[in-house]
Scaffold this motif. Structure first.
Motif, PDB file in Angstrom:
ATOM      1  N   SER B 522      51.808  28.954-106.397  1.00 55.58           N
ATOM      2  CA  SER B 522      52.056  28.969-104.875  1.00 55.58           C
ATOM      3  C   SER B 522      51.367  29.994-104.208  1.00 55.58           C
ATOM      4  CB  SER B 522      53.363  29.142-104.689  1.00 55.58           C
ATOM      5  OG  SER B 522      54.304  28.217-105.442  1.00 55.58           O
ATOM      6  N   ASP B 568      62.030  19.594 -95.103  1.00 54.89           N
ATOM      7  CA  ASP B 568      60.594  19.663 -94.603  1.00 54.89           C
ATOM      8  C   ASP B 568      60.213  21.027 -94.227  1.00 54.89           C
ATOM      9  OD1 ASP B 568      60.571  16.767 -95.300  1.00 54.89           O
ATOM     10  OD2 ASP B 568      60.923  16.132 -93.318  1.00 54.89           O
ATOM     11  N   ARG B 571      59.059  22.944 -97.048  1.00 53.94           N
ATOM     12  CA  ARG B 571      57.858  22.335 -97.542  1.00 53.94           C
ATOM     13  C   ARG B 571      56.706  22.987 -96.431  1.00 53.94           C
ATOM     14  NH1 ARG B 571      58.479  16.043 -98.470  1.00 53.94           N
ATOM     15  NH2 ARG B 571      58.949  16.543-100.677  1.00 53.94           N
ATOM     16  N   LYS B 572      57.000  22.898 -95.226  1.00 51.38           N
ATOM     17  CA  LYS B 572      55.936  23.312 -94.275  1.00 51.38           C
ATOM     18  C   LYS B 572      55.592  25.059 -94.444  1.00 51.38           C
ATOM     19  CE  LYS B 572      55.713  23.521 -89.312  1.00 51.38           C
ATOM     20  NZ  LYS B 572      56.185  23.087 -88.029  1.00 51.38           N
ATOM     21  N   ARG B 575      53.512  25.204 -97.455  1.00 51.83           N
ATOM     22  CA  ARG B 575      52.241  24.821 -97.301  1.00 51.83           C
ATOM     23  C   ARG B 575      51.458  25.812 -96.579  1.00 51.83           C
ATOM     24  NH1 ARG B 575      51.862  19.347 -94.332  1.00 51.83           N
ATOM     25  NH2 ARG B 575      49.631  19.428 -94.850  1.00 51.83           N
ATOM     26  N   THR B 579      47.663  30.268 -95.466  1.00 55.29           N
ATOM     27  CA  THR B 579      46.776  29.885 -94.475  1.00 55.29           C
ATOM     28  C   THR B 579      46.694  30.811 -93.392  1.00 55.29           C
ATOM     29  OG1 THR B 579      48.447  28.544 -93.500  1.00 55.29           O
ATOM     30  CG2 THR B 579      47.331  27.260 -95.183  1.00 55.29           C
ATOM     31  N   ARG B 617      42.787  27.625 -94.357  1.00 61.29           N
ATOM     32  CA  ARG B 617      42.937  28.237 -95.866  1.00 61.29           C
ATOM     33  C   ARG B 617      42.349  29.352 -95.853  1.00 61.29           C
ATOM     34  NH1 ARG B 617      45.732  24.442 -98.298  1.00 61.29           N
ATOM     35  NH2 ARG B 617      45.562  22.195 -97.773  1.00 61.29           N
ATOM     36  N   SER B 769      38.907  19.929 -96.101  1.00 62.46           N
ATOM     37  CA  SER B 769      40.141  20.645 -96.958  1.00 62.46           C
ATOM     38  C   SER B 769      39.829  22.156 -96.317  1.00 62.46           C
ATOM     39  CB  SER B 769      39.774  20.590 -98.441  1.00 62.46           C
ATOM     40  OG  SER B 769      38.256  21.169 -98.867  1.00 62.46           O
ATOM     41  N   LEU B 772      44.187  22.909 -92.615  1.00 60.49           N
ATOM     42  CA  LEU B 772      45.403  22.042 -92.867  1.00 60.49           C
ATOM     43  C   LEU B 772      45.889  21.771 -91.445  1.00 60.49           C
ATOM     44  CD1 LEU B 772      47.350  21.542 -95.127  1.00 60.49           C
ATOM     45  CD2 LEU B 772      48.659  23.654 -94.743  1.00 60.49           C
ATOM     46  N   VAL B 774      48.945  21.243 -89.374  1.00 59.09           N
ATOM     47  CA  VAL B 774      50.504  21.459 -89.135  1.00 59.09           C
ATOM     48  C   VAL B 774      50.944  20.723 -87.960  1.00 59.09           C
ATOM     49  CG1 VAL B 774      52.116  23.158 -89.191  1.00 59.09           C
ATOM     50  CG2 VAL B 774      49.890  23.741 -90.224  1.00 59.09           C
TER      51      VAL B 774
END
Lengths: 121, 813
Positions: B522, B568, B571-572, B575, B579, B617, B769, B772, B774
């Protein structure tokens, strides 16, 4: 002051019920079987509610209820049965004897105290 | 005409008829009474009087005879006087008769009688005078001659009168009788007529009332039995019956309406039961399932055999409830149905709220059970309603959310420890765990020394974990340590159980490995890390993690939507770890621009950053910083003019630099443009010729000239190294980008082909990539660097953090 007659041949259950009701500010009269219960009810007109086991020696709870209505001609006292099972025949008999309700064991005081208090109010 | 009017009319008619008949009878009887009176008081006595006259005449004759034969004067005188009296009597009688005479014939007859009487008495007088004169023989002769003659004449006349009177009497009586008979027949006739008329009217009325009422009744009965409420009674009249029919029809319409509503409701309930994604059933006497239940129940229990089934078998077979719990549920349900509603309160707590049910194929469903009593007006429980929800998925989600929450907490814990230290901790902990495992394998039986060692090792792990604030791990390790501590004691409550101890140790190992895994996967902090890079990771927004954890803690685990939303959100957050927004990545550079501007004698520019919801990222943000430090400095140095120059051209005092990040054609594009003088194509060409990069006569398009700035060794700045030049030109910038598999381009924004200056943008293209997306994060930030610089001076705060650490202030356009 309204009193509660608690009838159960098992001292464990009887004490548990009595203690709980006492802790909730009610005055209780314990009895060890139907016969005892009947005698105590006869002698005490302050009893407004009977909480009784069904299966007991000497006299079972349902017979006691029938005698309360029949012999004692007491139609005002509320009768609640403590039971572990119920059959249509039993319920029929209970209805005829004017039984207000059935509390399935184990006795859960918190769940029933509100309704019981209403019955003696 | 209404029925009431008709009846009133009939009654009035009856009264009129009775009154008419009564009146007529009164008149008739009056008339008859006067007739009778006439007969009894007039005609009859008159007839009788006429008969009396005959008798009187006889007496007169007798008296005459007496007179005639009287032996002496005295007797004769007496007789004569008597005669005189009788004459008067007769005269009176005749006068009366005259008065009572009916018709001229009688009167004539009486006149004649009077004459005869006069003649008769004249003859008698003559005879009397002769007698009194003593001429008895003469008197006798007169008596037998004239007197007798007048007497006969008299008798005849009187008799005639008597007969006439009798006839008149008989006539009067006959007339009276006839009158009476007539009155009787007239009255009878009138009575009969009245009876007939009233009977006819009554019958008519009867038929008008009874027949329609009968029709109405039979139609009503038909409607009632057929339950066909679409039918109506025909309204053929506007009397009371018609109005009743209208009222009845209105009632039927109401019934039809309510029956339709009822039907609609029933249909609605049926539809609901068919479509509601929840199992709903009701339990009737004997714990039998009522035939009406929601269709989804079949999906939950995966059977169609539901109606009439025993509730215990249907719902509770193959569940995790033990025999006693099952018996309690059964007894509790039985104690409620058919009894007073208080019984539900008594026994509700025994009705299971959640069960795990094993399906025939082995899958386990978690079912949420919600019980409620259905009572009637007498507060008697007629049925129990049971709502069954399949919460298997929900529970899984809740578990997942909990897992994520823990993970986040663990991340928070790890982030507080430097990468190097954390790495050392994990390595040390695993070493102790290995050691303990070895000890446990070596000692199948209890051993004091072994326990001491086990305890020491675990205690060390716990101590370190606690030092670093790794709370989750500390808790778990603490339990293992407690076990060892217990075993160490003189009278341990637990026995040495190699299997259990190994299991417990495996749990600790799992936890430590979990920490290690989260750290590596992670957070991407594999290995001991390098000094300095730690700083990068400290930029993860801890507050956001705290907020997310809070969200997970407060989420209503009973609500699927909330759970999903929470998941969610987590998750956000996860993620977003690793970043950062473009603005944040460039924060340091932006902060350095005002001082650069000051050196150049320019106003600090405005910077617009539009990221379209993309974040960078961390892996790429170093490159981005390097690239854009150069591009921004270039822009400020070469592109934007001085304040005076700008004002002369009608531009705003401060320049504007636009940064836009987006993804297009599978590439991340970061475009930089400014409102300065543009790309100095002529000067670039000149420099290139000077540096020998192109020949002086070489013909190049604007794009080719622009591309020259990327050639190694090209630099347009007169004074290299001070500002843009730190020995790094656009060729180096291009190298940075290429290393990340990207490229850099110059694109013109105007059509002034061949001009000395052209508006342009620099586009940095990187793999998709690198960024990201959002959702819901699209923002446009505008930084007024001049204001920022002022504020920084005023507060002497570090500008670097302020605009980007979540507070991009100034004007948001």
């Amino acid at each position: 002051m309204a009193q509660v007659l608690v009838v159960d041949d098992s001292s464990t259950v009887r004490n548990e019920v009595c203690d709980f009701l006492k802790a909730n500010g009610l005055t209780v009269v314990p009895a060890v079987d139907g016969k005892d219960g009947l005698d105590k009810l006869k002698a005490n007109s302050s009893i407004k509610l009977v909480v009784s086991d069904v299966n007991m020696p000497n006299m079972d709870g349902l017979t006691m209820a029938e005698k309360i209505r029949g012999e004692l001609k007491n139609s005002s006292v509320n009768i609640i049965m403590l039971t572990t099972e119920n059959s249509p025949a039993m319920k029929e008999r209970g209805k005829a004897a004017g039984i207000k309700g059935w509390i399935v064991k184990p006795f859960n005081g918190a769940a029933v105290i509100g309704s019981l208090k209403k019955l003696i109010a | 005409m209404s029925l009431r009017h008709r009846i009133v009319f009939l009654v009035a008619l009856t009264f009129v008829a009775i009154a008419a008949i009564g009146g007529y009878s009164v008149i008739q009887s009056r008339k008859n009474a006067s007739n009778v009176k006439t007969v009894t008081e007039g005609v009859v006595p008159s007839a009788l009087a006429s008969a009396d006259l005959v008798a009187l005449l006889k007496e007169v004759q007798l008296a005459t005879m007496t007179l005639a034969s009287a032996p002496d004067q005295t007797l004769a005188e007496e007789a004569r006087e008597k005669l005189a009296a009788q004459k008067t009597q007769l005269k009176d009688g005749l006068d009366l008769q005259f008065k009572q005479a009916t018709g001229q014939a009688q009167q004539g007859l009486i006149e004649q009688t009077r004459e005869s009487l006069d003649n008769y008495f004249a003859a008698i007088d003559e005879m009397a005078q002769l007698k009194l004169a003593g001429q008895t023989d003469l008197a006798q002769a007169v008596l037998f001659a004239s007197v007798a003659q007048y007497k006969r004449e008299m008798e005849q006349v009187i008799d005639t009168l008597r007969i006439e009177k009798n006839r008149s009497k008989d006539e009067a009586i006959t007339a009276l009788n006839e009158n009476l008979a007539g009155a009787v027949s007239a009255l009878s006739m009138a009575t009969v007529l009245a009876i007939v008329a009233l009977g006819a009217a009554g019958t008519l009325l009867y038929r008008q009332i009874v027949r329609p009422v009968g029709t109405m009744q039979s139609l009503m009965t038909e409607i009632a039995t057929s339950q066909d409420f679409t039918r109506r009674l025909p309204v053929e009249r506007m009397d009371e019956i018609g109005q009743s029919t209208v009222a009845f029809n209105a009632m039927i319409e109401k019934i039809q309406e309510s029956s339709e509503q009822l039907k609609q409701k029933t249909t609605d309930i049926q539809t609901m039961l068919q479509n509601i994604p929840q199992g709903i059933l009701t339990i009737a006497d004997g714990n039998k399932v009522h035939p009406e239940y929601s269709a989804y129940l079949e999906t939950i229990f995966e059977t169609r055999d539901i109606a009439g089934r025993d509730m215990m078998a249907l719902v509770f077979a193959d569940t995790n409830l033990g025999a006693d719990a099952l018996a309690q549920v059964e007894a509790a349900a039985g104690a409620c149905i058919g009894e007073d509603c208080m019984n539900f309160e008594f026994n509700q707590h025994l009705l299971a709220g959640e069960v795990e049910k094993r399906m025939p194929d082995g899958r386990v469903k978690i079912l949420d059970l919600n019980w409620s009593p259905i009572t009637n007006d007498a507060d008697t429980i007629v049925r129990l309603m049971l709502c069954v929800r399949d919460v298997t998925e929900l529970r899984k989600l809740a578990a997942e959310a909990n897992e994520k929450k823990q993970e986040l907490e663990i991340i928070g814990e790890i982030l507080a420890v430097s990468q190097e230290k954390f790495h050392d901790f994990i390595a040390g902990a695993l070493k102790f765990i290995d050691e303990n495992e070895l000890i446990l394998h070596q000692y199948p039986e209890q051993d004091a020394q072994a326990i001491a060692q086990l305890f020491r090792n675990m205690h060390t792990i716990k101590g370190n974990a606690r030092t670093y604030g790794l709370q989750h791990l500390t808790n778990l390790v603490h339990e293992a340590e407690q076990t060892y501590d217990e075993l160490r004691g003189a009278h341990p409550d637990i026995a040495w159980d190699q299997g259990l101890l190994l299991e417990e140790l495996a749990g600790v190992r799992d936890a430590v490995e979990r920490y290690a895994r989260i750290n590596e996967v992670s957070l991407g902090r594999k290995g001991p890390g390098r000094r300095g890079s730690v700083e990068r990771y400290l930029m993860v927004d801890k507050e956001q993690i705290q907020q997310t954890i809070h969200r997970l803690e407060t989420v209503n685990t009973g609500n699927l939507h909330e759970l999903v939303a929470a998941r969610d959100a987590v998750r956000k957050t996860l993620r977003l770890l690793g970043t950062e927004p473009l603005g944040k990545a460039l924060a340091g550079i932006l902060a350095s621009l005002p001082s650069l501007a000051k050196e150049l004698g320019k106003r600090p520019p405005m910077i617009r950053i539009e990221d379209h919801g993309y974040v960078l990222r961390n892996q790429i943000s170093g490159v981005i910083k390097n690239v854009f430090m150069h591009l921004l400095r270039n822009s400020l140095d070469h592109g934007l003019e001085s304040k005076e120059e700008r004002l002369a051209q009608g531009k705003s005092k401060a320049g504007l630099i636009d940064l836009e990040m987006n993804v297009a054609d599978g590439q991340l594009q970061i475009r930089l443009s400014d409102d300065g003088r543009g790309l100095a194509l002529a000067r670039i060409r000149k420099t290139a010729i000077q540096k020998g990069l192109i020949r002086a006569d070489e013909h190049l398009g604007d794009e080719d000239i622009a591309r020259l700035i990327f050639r190694p060794g090209f630099s347009t700045a007169e004074k290299v190294s001070e500002i843009s030049g730190r020995g790094v030109g656009m060729d180096a910038v291009q190298d940075f980008v290429k290393r990340e598999h990207g490229k850099i381009e110059i694109r013109f924004l105007d059509n002034a082909i061949g001009a000395d200056f052209r508006r342009f943008e620099t586009v940095v293209l990187l793999p998709e990539s690198s960024a990201l997306y959002v959702e819901g994060r699209e923002t446009l930030y505008v930084y007024d660097l001049r204001e920022m610089a002022k504020e920084a001076e005023a507060s002497e705060a570090d500008v670097a953090g302020s605009p980007v650490a979540g507070k991009p202030q100034l004007r948001v356009v």
